[in-house]
Enzyme design. Sequence first.
Site, PDB file in Angstrom:
ATOM      1  N   THR A 176       0.882  -1.170   0.000  1.00 45.00           N
ATOM      2  CA  THR A 176       0.000   0.000   0.000  1.00 45.00           C
ATOM      3  C   THR A 176       0.913   1.212   0.000  1.00 45.00           C
ATOM      4  OG1 THR A 176      -1.895  -0.973   1.160  1.00 45.00           O
ATOM      5  CG2 THR A 176      -1.523   1.336   1.565  1.00 45.00           C
ATOM      6  N   ARG A 204     -13.650  -7.358  -2.875  1.00 40.75           N
ATOM      7  CA  ARG A 204     -13.175  -7.147  -1.498  1.00 40.75           C
ATOM      8  C   ARG A 204     -12.717  -5.686  -1.312  1.00 40.75           C
ATOM      9  NH1 ARG A 204      -7.957  -5.393   0.599  1.00 40.75           N
ATOM     10  NH2 ARG A 204      -7.830  -6.150   2.732  1.00 40.75           N
ATOM     11  N   GLY A 206     -10.750  -3.072   1.296  1.00 39.94           N
ATOM     12  CA  GLY A 206      -9.843  -3.049   2.437  1.00 39.94           C
ATOM     13  C   GLY A 206     -10.036  -1.824   3.312  1.00 39.94           C
ATOM     14  N   THR A 227      -0.660   0.268   6.731  1.00 45.43           N
ATOM     15  CA  THR A 227      -0.444  -0.806   5.750  1.00 45.43           C
ATOM     16  C   THR A 227      -0.414  -2.145   6.470  1.00 45.43           C
ATOM     17  OG1 THR A 227       1.096  -1.784   4.170  1.00 45.43           O
ATOM     18  CG2 THR A 227       2.057  -0.308   5.823  1.00 45.43           C
ATOM     19  N   GLY A 230      -5.886  -5.407   5.643  1.00 45.91           N
ATOM     20  CA  GLY A 230      -6.862  -4.353   5.879  1.00 45.91           C
ATOM     21  C   GLY A 230      -8.024  -4.742   6.766  1.00 45.91           C
TER      22      GLY A 230
HETATM   23  N1  ASP Z   1      -4.038  -2.425   3.709  1.00 43.97           N
HETATM   24  C1  ASP Z   1      -4.106  -2.930   2.366  1.00 43.97           C
HETATM   25  C2  ASP Z   1      -5.401  -3.629   2.181  1.00 43.97           C
HETATM   26  O1  ASP Z   1      -5.754  -4.443   3.004  1.00 43.97           O
HETATM   27  C3  ASP Z   1      -2.998  -3.845   1.990  1.00 43.97           C
HETATM   28  C4  ASP Z   1      -1.645  -3.569   2.553  1.00 43.97           C
HETATM   29  O2  ASP Z   1      -1.365  -2.517   3.049  1.00 43.97           O
HETATM   30  O3  ASP Z   1      -0.798  -4.453   2.498  1.00 43.97           O
HETATM   31  O4  ASP Z   1      -6.039  -3.431   1.179  1.00 43.97           O
END
Ligand code: ASP
Length: 314
Positions: A176, A204, A206, A227, A230
């Site tokens: 992210t 989906r 996040g 990050t 999510g």
């Molecule tokens: N937070 C992001 C999500 O779940 C993914 C990530 O940061 O790795 O979409």
Amino acid sequence: MGPVALAIHGGCGVMAKLDLSEEEWVAARADLARALAAGWAVLRAGGPALDAVEAAVVVMEDSPHFNAGYGAALNTAGAHELDASIMDGASLSAGGVTLATRIRNPVKAARKVMEAGDAVLLGGPAADDFARSAGLAMVEPDYFTTPRRVQALAAMKAHRAAGTAAKASEAEKHGTVGAVALDGRGHLAAATSTGGYNDKPAGRIGDSPIAGAGTYARDGVCAVSGTGKGEYFILHAVGHEVASRVAYLGESLEAAADKVIRGDLAEVKVGAGLVAVGADGSIAAPYNTDGMFRGWVTPQGETFVASHAEVFRV
Ligand code: ASP
């Protein structure tokens, strides 16, 4: 003008050194530095924190090294569904887009949603249509696809077929980008943008587009961009939780951010990280994984970037 500060992240994870070539690590850090320069140029000129976080995130969305915009992760159907949000700590207003497929820079669309004021979050074709009518650059969905993400999806599907998904490297899984800033007028802002995680279910959503979860800003307290998986950021209301610890318990930003990332989320075995900036310009960038792409500019104007423990001065 009061103190100004800026921090960014480009995702956290195991980030094994072998996942990328040395040139790729250097190039990713160079793009972090470019993102910081873009945001810092706004702040140094006396511009608003909102403009600074948007400018920094745009650079990372346009970079193939991070999972947002160009180079975003693919879902299980082999498609990109992009999420982004931005939050203004001065007015406690926010805007987000989710499941976007054609907006070149989703963070710009999030900003337009916030400014339009009719919704906090727009999703799917409506988000794409809104961005188009707002005059933003639109692209074909395959614009976002890079060979690395195609390989990562194939590798994750192979892991699933073999029952070894837990062993997949973090680079194959998620990422992210995000930015937080304090401007010279004392206003805080946060922005986050992502492709979600590799092989995620179609549809989906996040934490990144959700104010209070992956993105949060409140003047006088802090701005946060997260990050990690999510789902847990939503369930733990991470952005709001960090701000609440600062506001109601009087914890330092560092202590509050550490408690949530290295305490709460680590306890439930969720790999996670965040960047946060406080109302006094203090910066926190904790992560509980092996690494996190990150960088910051101190109120004194010193710039730093890092992916693992070693921190490079720019
Ligand atoms: N937070 C992001 C999500 O779940 C993914 C990530 O940061 O790795 O979409």
